[in-house]
Write a protein that holds these residues in place. Structure first.
Motif, PDB file in Angstrom:
ATOM      1  N   GLU A  77       0.840  -1.191   0.000  1.00 30.57           N
ATOM      2  CA  GLU A  77       0.000   0.000   0.000  1.00 30.57           C
ATOM      3  C   GLU A  77       0.876   1.242   0.000  1.00 30.57           C
ATOM      4  OE1 GLU A  77      -0.806   0.623   4.786  1.00 30.57           O
ATOM      5  OE2 GLU A  77      -2.346  -0.344   3.552  1.00 30.57           O
ATOM      6  N   GLY A  78       0.275   2.356  -0.403  1.00 30.05           N
ATOM      7  CA  GLY A  78       0.988   3.623  -0.426  1.00 30.05           C
ATOM      8  C   GLY A  78       0.577   4.465  -1.622  1.00 30.05           C
ATOM      9  N   THR A  79       0.856   5.754  -1.534  1.00 31.31           N
ATOM     10  CA  THR A  79       0.597   6.605  -2.696  1.00 31.31           C
ATOM     11  C   THR A  79       1.507   6.229  -3.861  1.00 31.31           C
ATOM     12  OG1 THR A  79       2.121   8.313  -1.870  1.00 31.31           O
ATOM     13  CG2 THR A  79      -0.195   8.532  -1.262  1.00 31.31           C
ATOM     14  N   SER A  80       2.622   5.547  -3.557  1.00 37.82           N
ATOM     15  CA  SER A  80       3.507   5.044  -4.615  1.00 37.82           C
ATOM     16  C   SER A  80       2.751   4.189  -5.612  1.00 37.82           C
ATOM     17  CB  SER A  80       4.633   4.203  -4.009  1.00 37.82           C
ATOM     18  OG  SER A  80       5.585   5.000  -3.367  1.00 37.82           O
ATOM     19  N   PHE A  81       1.728   3.476  -5.119  1.00 38.98           N
ATOM     20  CA  PHE A  81       1.022   2.528  -5.969  1.00 38.98           C
ATOM     21  C   PHE A  81      -0.320   3.070  -6.447  1.00 38.98           C
ATOM     22  CE2 PHE A  81       3.489   0.049  -2.738  1.00 38.98           C
ATOM     23  CZ  PHE A  81       4.619  -0.025  -3.531  1.00 38.98           C
ATOM     24  N   ALA A  82      -0.685   4.274  -5.990  1.00 35.54           N
ATOM     25  CA  ALA A  82      -1.827   4.978  -6.563  1.00 35.54           C
ATOM     26  C   ALA A  82      -1.399   5.686  -7.849  1.00 35.54           C
ATOM     27  CB  ALA A  82      -2.393   5.985  -5.564  1.00 35.54           C
ATOM     28  N   ALA A  83      -0.194   6.252  -7.846  1.00 31.46           N
ATOM     29  CA  ALA A  83       0.290   6.997  -9.009  1.00 31.46           C
ATOM     30  C   ALA A  83       0.279   6.189 -10.304  1.00 31.46           C
ATOM     31  CB  ALA A  83       1.691   7.547  -8.731  1.00 31.46           C
ATOM     32  N   PRO A  84       0.742   4.920 -10.315  1.00 27.11           N
ATOM     33  CA  PRO A  84       0.764   4.208 -11.598  1.00 27.11           C
ATOM     34  C   PRO A  84      -0.611   3.922 -12.193  1.00 27.11           C
ATOM     35  CG  PRO A  84       1.475   2.772  -9.795  1.00 27.11           C
ATOM     36  CD  PRO A  84       1.442   4.169  -9.260  1.00 27.11           C
ATOM     37  N   TYR A  85      -1.666   3.904 -11.377  1.00 28.67           N
ATOM     38  CA  TYR A  85      -3.012   3.772 -11.954  1.00 28.67           C
ATOM     39  C   TYR A  85      -3.329   4.994 -12.814  1.00 28.67           C
ATOM     40  CZ  TYR A  85      -4.109  -0.281  -9.047  1.00 28.67           C
ATOM     41  OH  TYR A  85      -4.110  -1.530  -8.478  1.00 28.67           O
ATOM     42  N   VAL A  86      -2.870   6.152 -12.369  1.00 30.96           N
ATOM     43  CA  VAL A  86      -3.093   7.368 -13.149  1.00 30.96           C
ATOM     44  C   VAL A  86      -2.147   7.418 -14.348  1.00 30.96           C
ATOM     45  CG1 VAL A  86      -3.060   9.884 -13.075  1.00 30.96           C
ATOM     46  CG2 VAL A  86      -3.946   8.590 -11.122  1.00 30.96           C
ATOM     47  N   SER A  87      -0.909   6.972 -14.173  1.00 25.20           N
ATOM     48  CA  SER A  87       0.025   6.929 -15.300  1.00 25.20           C
ATOM     49  C   SER A  87      -0.477   5.999 -16.393  1.00 25.20           C
ATOM     50  CB  SER A  87       1.410   6.477 -14.816  1.00 25.20           C
ATOM     51  OG  SER A  87       1.998   7.437 -13.977  1.00 25.20           O
ATOM     52  N   GLY A  88      -1.011   4.845 -15.989  1.00 34.98           N
ATOM     53  CA  GLY A  88      -1.566   3.920 -16.967  1.00 34.98           C
ATOM     54  C   GLY A  88      -2.744   4.523 -17.700  1.00 34.98           C
ATOM     55  N   THR A  89      -3.608   5.232 -16.972  1.00 30.50           N
ATOM     56  CA  THR A  89      -4.750   5.887 -17.610  1.00 30.50           C
ATOM     57  C   THR A  89      -4.282   6.983 -18.555  1.00 30.50           C
ATOM     58  OG1 THR A  89      -6.106   5.443 -15.646  1.00 30.50           O
ATOM     59  CG2 THR A  89      -6.917   7.099 -17.178  1.00 30.50           C
ATOM     60  N   ALA A  90      -3.258   7.727 -18.149  1.00 28.87           N
ATOM     61  CA  ALA A  90      -2.697   8.754 -19.036  1.00 28.87           C
ATOM     62  C   ALA A  90      -2.150   8.131 -20.313  1.00 28.87           C
ATOM     63  CB  ALA A  90      -1.599   9.527 -18.311  1.00 28.87           C
ATOM     64  N   ALA A  91      -1.566   6.937 -20.212  1.00 28.33           N
ATOM     65  CA  ALA A  91      -1.073   6.241 -21.401  1.00 28.33           C
ATOM     66  C   ALA A  91      -2.217   5.889 -22.344  1.00 28.33           C
ATOM     67  CB  ALA A  91      -0.310   4.980 -20.988  1.00 28.33           C
ATOM     68  N   LEU A  92      -3.337   5.455 -21.779  1.00 31.46           N
ATOM     69  CA  LEU A  92      -4.509   5.155 -22.608  1.00 31.46           C
ATOM     70  C   LEU A  92      -4.993   6.413 -23.333  1.00 31.46           C
ATOM     71  CD1 LEU A  92      -6.567   2.898 -20.134  1.00 31.46           C
ATOM     72  CD2 LEU A  92      -5.176   2.131 -22.074  1.00 31.46           C
ATOM     73  N   VAL A  93      -5.026   7.532 -22.602  1.00 34.01           N
ATOM     74  CA  VAL A  93      -5.488   8.788 -23.189  1.00 34.01           C
ATOM     75  C   VAL A  93      -4.534   9.257 -24.282  1.00 34.01           C
ATOM     76  CG1 VAL A  93      -5.873  11.238 -22.727  1.00 34.01           C
ATOM     77  CG2 VAL A  93      -6.766   9.517 -21.149  1.00 34.01           C
ATOM     78  N   ARG A  94      -3.230   9.191 -24.026  1.00 31.58           N
ATOM     79  CA  ARG A  94      -2.271   9.667 -25.019  1.00 31.58           C
ATOM     80  C   ARG A  94      -2.253   8.782 -26.260  1.00 31.58           C
ATOM     81  NH1 ARG A  94       2.464  13.504 -23.137  1.00 31.58           N
ATOM     82  NH2 ARG A  94       1.319  14.672 -24.737  1.00 31.58           N
ATOM     83  N   ALA A  95      -2.572   7.502 -26.077  1.00 34.54           N
ATOM     84  CA  ALA A  95      -2.645   6.609 -27.240  1.00 34.54           C
ATOM     85  C   ALA A  95      -3.893   6.890 -28.072  1.00 34.54           C
ATOM     86  CB  ALA A  95      -2.636   5.162 -26.770  1.00 34.54           C
ATOM     87  N   ARG A  96      -5.007   7.132 -27.410  1.00 33.95           N
ATOM     88  CA  ARG A  96      -6.279   7.352 -28.097  1.00 33.95           C
ATOM     89  C   ARG A  96      -6.398   8.781 -28.631  1.00 33.95           C
ATOM     90  NH1 ARG A  96     -10.083   4.557 -30.904  1.00 33.95           N
ATOM     91  NH2 ARG A  96     -12.144   5.500 -30.686  1.00 33.95           N
ATOM     92  N   HIS A  97      -5.791   9.727 -27.940  1.00 31.24           N
ATOM     93  CA  HIS A  97      -5.885  11.144 -28.320  1.00 31.24           C
ATOM     94  C   HIS A  97      -4.478  11.740 -28.431  1.00 31.24           C
ATOM     95  CE1 HIS A  97     -10.206  10.929 -27.425  1.00 31.24           C
ATOM     96  NE2 HIS A  97      -9.872  10.320 -26.297  1.00 31.24           N
ATOM     97  N   PRO A  98      -3.709  11.315 -29.417  1.00 34.43           N
ATOM     98  CA  PRO A  98      -2.306  11.762 -29.507  1.00 34.43           C
ATOM     99  C   PRO A  98      -2.160  13.254 -29.790  1.00 34.43           C
ATOM    100  CG  PRO A  98      -2.945  10.569 -31.484  1.00 34.43           C
ATOM    101  CD  PRO A  98      -4.054  10.380 -30.505  1.00 34.43           C
TER     102      PRO A  98
END
Length: 399
Positions: free
Chosen positions: A268-289
């Motif tokens: 647990e930790g905010t360390s492991f909350a951040a990558p959920y957002v990074s992964g979502t950002a990757a989805l957004v950047r792939a779909r909306h380059p």
């Protein structure tokens, strides 16, 4: 404001059972600082049950549209174990800015591998755990090798290395209690290069007792800062809060990949909350380059599951990240090159550092776009007036 999406009772009960089983059999990584030679024990235990955090965010709903292909997410951390089966083929060579092998695709401590699994672990037969963006590539940048957070200057070197190596998103699940000019410059460099930095908000040393201390790079303008929530969508007791918190994601009882094998671990930790957002950002950047970093941040914040609070909230920012809405929503004001408006009526809390690519109005621009139409209009009126006078004079002569 939309209410946060809730999980079903069945999904909740299943997730609780998963964590109970794994917690009894797995070693929790990063429970305390590890010595440089004290590597994490290889992990072999797996489960076919769906982790609660994955059930809550449900990124699988958008995989028919994008899995993050073509996007590179840098993991600034302890390295990433490229030999883990669910990361096979996803991890690039990377770099090591603190010495050692010169590459980042090995991981003694396990922290970076855990983060990378949340971002981009691929689905596997008989298993349900997978990363948010399993089509994205992981660029490991090692800036610590002993389980500590490293230094502000080390983070700065790692961020610059990530940007220069082609990262589209940089996940920083480590924190420095002090700022440095070098780190400040590195963040501005990433913003100028249109690279999104996602950083954990940081953990309180005494859970439940919020301090006024800041974490860096989380507190810098232009960085998307992530707090942690638990199963009930409420802020985690250890998650730091403040006006620099932008968004939240699951950070309690999190399941992801261990090192040295196919197995999982729980932490647990905010360390492991951040990558959920990074992964979502990757989805957004792939779909909306076509979207710029400010537009990606705006999209993530405006489509988050907003809590029933005044926004932005110092504990969860604009709310819990929502991968499906972040990818599929129609967001007003996203015309190419346009500046995004705030997600809600509240004023922005932090101004992004100026970019070398930002358009700057000049006197010539003002003349071209502001005064020229007015001058042309006045000239037309003058011509019409002159014509009228001439017609009147001709008529008088003829009379």
């Amino acid at each position: 404001m939309s209410a946060p999406r809730r999980r079903t009772a069945t999904a909740t009960a299943t997730a609780v059972a998963v964590v109970s089983v794994l917690s009894a059999t797995l070693v929790l990584p990063m429970a305390g600082p590890a010595a440089a030679a004290d590597c994490a024990t290889p992990s072999t235990q797996t489960t076919a049950e769906l982790p609660w955090s994955q059930a809550r965010l449900d990124p699988q709903r958008v995989w028919a549209l994008t899995k993050g292909e073509g996007v590179t997410v840098a993991v600034v951390d302890s390295g990433v174990d490229a030999s883990v089966p669910q990361l096979a083929g996803q991890v690039l060579r990377g770099a090591d800015v603190v010495g050692g092998t010169g590459r980042g695709d090995t991981d003694c401590v396990g922290h970076g591998t855990f983060v990378a699994g949340i971002v981009a672990a691929r689905p596997a037969p008989g298993l349900t755990f997978a990363g948010v963006a399993p089509g994205a590539k992981v660029l490991p940048i090692r800036q610590t090798a002993d389980g500590e957070d490293g230094t502000a200057n080390g983070m700065a070197d790692a961020i610059r290395e990530a940007v220069d190596s082609g990262a589209d998103v940089v996940n920083v699940s480590i924190n420095s209690p002090v700022r440095s000019r070098k780190l400040d410059d590195a963040v501005k460099y990433a913003v100028r290069k249109d690279v999104l930095i996602v950083a954990s908000a940081g953990n309180e040393e005494r859970p439940g007792q919020q301090s006024s201390a800041l974490s860096f790079p989380a507190a810098y303008p232009g960085v998307l800062t992530v707090a942690a929530v638990g199963r009930d969508d409420q802020p985690a007791s250890f998650s730091r809060s403040g006006e620099y918190v932008d968004i939240a994601a699951p950070g309690v009882d999190i399941l992801s990949l261990g090192t040295g094998g196919p197995g999982y671990r729980v932490d647990e930790g905010t360390s492991f909350a951040a990558p959920y957002v990074s992964g979502t950002a990757a989805l957004v950047r792939a779909r909306h380059p076509e979207l710029t970093v400010p537009q990606v941040i705006h999209r993530l914040e405006s489509t988050a599951d907003h809590p029933a609070k005044t926004l932005p909230d110092p504990q969860v920012g604009w709310g819990i990240v929502n991968p499906f809405k972040a990818v599929t929503a129609v967001v007003p004001g996203e015309a190419r090159g346009s500046a995004p408006s705030a997600p809600a009526s509240s004023p922005p809390r932090r101004a992004a550092p100026p970019s070398a690519n930002d358009p700057v109005a000049t006197p010539a621009d003002a003349t071209t776009h502001g005064y020229l139409p007015l001058l042309l209009g006045l000239a037309a009126l003058a011509l019409l007036g002159t014509g009228g006078i001439l017609v009147a004079r001709l008529a008088a002569r003829r009379g």
